[in-house]
Design a protein around this motif. Structure first.
Motif, mmCIF file in Angstrom:
data_model
loop_
_atom_site.group_PDB
_atom_site.id
_atom_site.type_symbol
_atom_site.label_atom_id
_atom_site.label_comp_id
_atom_site.label_asym_id
_atom_site.label_seq_id
_atom_site.Cartn_x
_atom_site.Cartn_y
_atom_site.Cartn_z
ATOM 1 N N UNK A 108 1.520 -3.518 -2.510
ATOM 2 C CA UNK A 108 2.455 -4.641 -2.386
ATOM 3 C C UNK A 108 3.502 -4.592 -3.495
ATOM 4 N N UNK A 109 3.051 -4.352 -4.719
ATOM 5 C CA UNK A 109 4.006 -4.225 -5.829
ATOM 6 C C UNK A 109 4.956 -3.054 -5.588
ATOM 7 N N UNK A 110 4.449 -1.974 -5.034
ATOM 8 C CA UNK A 110 5.280 -0.809 -4.749
ATOM 9 C C UNK A 110 6.390 -1.159 -3.764
ATOM 10 N N UNK A 111 6.045 -1.862 -2.697
ATOM 11 C CA UNK A 111 7.064 -2.243 -1.714
ATOM 12 C C UNK A 111 8.093 -3.203 -2.307
ATOM 13 N N UNK A 112 7.643 -4.147 -3.117
ATOM 14 C CA UNK A 112 8.573 -5.097 -3.728
ATOM 15 C C UNK A 112 9.482 -4.407 -4.747
ATOM 16 N N UNK A 120 13.961 1.007 1.169
ATOM 17 C CA UNK A 120 13.101 0.442 2.188
ATOM 18 C C UNK A 120 11.733 1.094 2.136
ATOM 19 N N UNK A 121 10.733 0.393 2.677
ATOM 20 C CA UNK A 121 9.364 0.907 2.681
ATOM 21 C C UNK A 121 8.568 0.176 3.755
ATOM 22 N N UNK A 122 7.373 0.664 3.986
ATOM 23 C CA UNK A 122 6.415 -0.007 4.865
ATOM 24 C C UNK A 122 5.022 0.409 4.408
ATOM 25 N N UNK A 148 -11.763 9.786 -6.506
ATOM 26 C CA UNK A 148 -10.412 9.253 -6.246
ATOM 27 C C UNK A 148 -10.272 9.129 -4.738
ATOM 28 N N UNK A 149 -9.894 7.961 -4.263
ATOM 29 C CA UNK A 149 -9.769 7.777 -2.816
ATOM 30 C C UNK A 149 -8.426 7.160 -2.450
ATOM 31 N N UNK A 150 -7.863 7.573 -1.304
ATOM 32 C CA UNK A 150 -6.585 7.008 -0.859
ATOM 33 C C UNK A 150 -6.794 5.627 -0.248
ATOM 34 N N UNK A 151 -5.860 4.745 -0.509
ATOM 35 C CA UNK A 151 -5.910 3.398 0.055
ATOM 36 C C UNK A 151 -4.700 3.133 0.954
ATOM 37 N N UNK A 152 -3.528 3.630 0.542
ATOM 38 C CA UNK A 152 -2.313 3.340 1.310
ATOM 39 C C UNK A 152 -1.332 4.498 1.238
ATOM 40 N N UNK A 153 -0.479 4.554 2.246
ATOM 41 C CA UNK A 153 0.674 5.448 2.260
ATOM 42 C C UNK A 153 1.898 4.555 2.352
ATOM 43 N N UNK A 154 2.836 4.737 1.425
ATOM 44 C CA UNK A 154 4.049 3.919 1.411
ATOM 45 C C UNK A 154 5.258 4.853 1.382
ATOM 46 N N UNK A 155 5.918 5.017 2.540
ATOM 47 C CA UNK A 155 7.136 5.830 2.545
ATOM 48 C C UNK A 155 8.275 5.069 1.880
ATOM 49 N N UNK A 156 9.164 5.820 1.226
ATOM 50 C CA UNK A 156 10.310 5.230 0.541
ATOM 51 C C UNK A 156 11.586 5.948 0.975
ATOM 52 N N UNK A 157 12.649 5.187 1.121
ATOM 53 C CA UNK A 157 13.944 5.779 1.415
ATOM 54 C C UNK A 157 15.007 4.712 1.545
#
Length: 191
Positions: A108-112, A120-122, A148-157
């Motif tokens: 959430x912090x990453x998207x904000x 933009x992100x999702x 170490x485990x993945x929780x989310x993928x957040x594309x940026x552009x």
């Protein structure tokens, strides 16, 4: 932009301009994400910054392959065209049994932070609650070590779309006073 304006204006962006996102911009965003809250201030995050086309295409393929039937209308193919994908990962030993919560907060912090910097992100989950197959496949692709485990993928552009304003449920449907079903504070209650 004020904090409230930022919160109200952020939208899910799945189409990106074919523009490079500079490394220093991604670093500034991730520096902000370090301020996300975490269980017992464990700061368990690890961020994998993905730019390589082959890896982005494989992340899209994995997300599509393990997509629940009810979400099949939302293809992850757009990941391949995103300039950057940030995999939000968690170090279990520092998460105090709150891996997903810590990862979601960082996402959430990453998207904000991305929105604040004009990107933009999702948010896309990198796990399924009852089946570790997706997380295991993403971990293998990204070379994540044990613990170490993945929780989310957040594309940026830079956004190539402008989604309309969100249709929101009425606040009165969401807020309950003291007990579920009470939509107004009881008489004499303080705020």
């Amino acid at each position: 932009m004020t904090g409230e304006e930022l919160l109200r204006s952020r939208r899910a962006i799945r189409r990106y301009q074919p523009r490079h996102v500079p490394d220093d911009l991604v670093e500034a965003i991730l520096d902000t994400v370090r301020y996300a809250p975490s269980s017992m201030n464990g700061q368990p995050w690890c961020f994998i910054v993905v730019r390589q086309g082959e890896t982005k295409r494989e992340l899209a393929r994995l997300k599509n392959a393990y997509c629940p039937p009810e979400k099949r209308g939302y293809s992850a193919d757009f990941l391949a065209a995103a300039p950057v994908i940030v995999a939000v990962c968690i170090e279990r030993a520092r998460a105090y049994q709150r891996e997903r919560e810590n990862g979601v907060l960082a996402g959430a912090y990453l998207m904000l932070a991305a929105c604040e910097h004009g990107l933009g992100s999702v948010y896309l989950t990198a796990y399924q609650p009852d089946d570790p197959t997706l997380a295991t496949a993403i971990a293998a692709l990204l070379g994540l070590p044990e613990g170490i485990e993945p929780v989310a993928l957040v594309p940026l552009g830079f956004a190539a779309e402008t989604p309309p304003p969100k249709a929101l449920r009425a606040l009165s449907e969401l807020v309950h006073a003291e007990r579920f079903g009470r939509n107004t504070p009881p008489s004499g209650a303080t705020r």
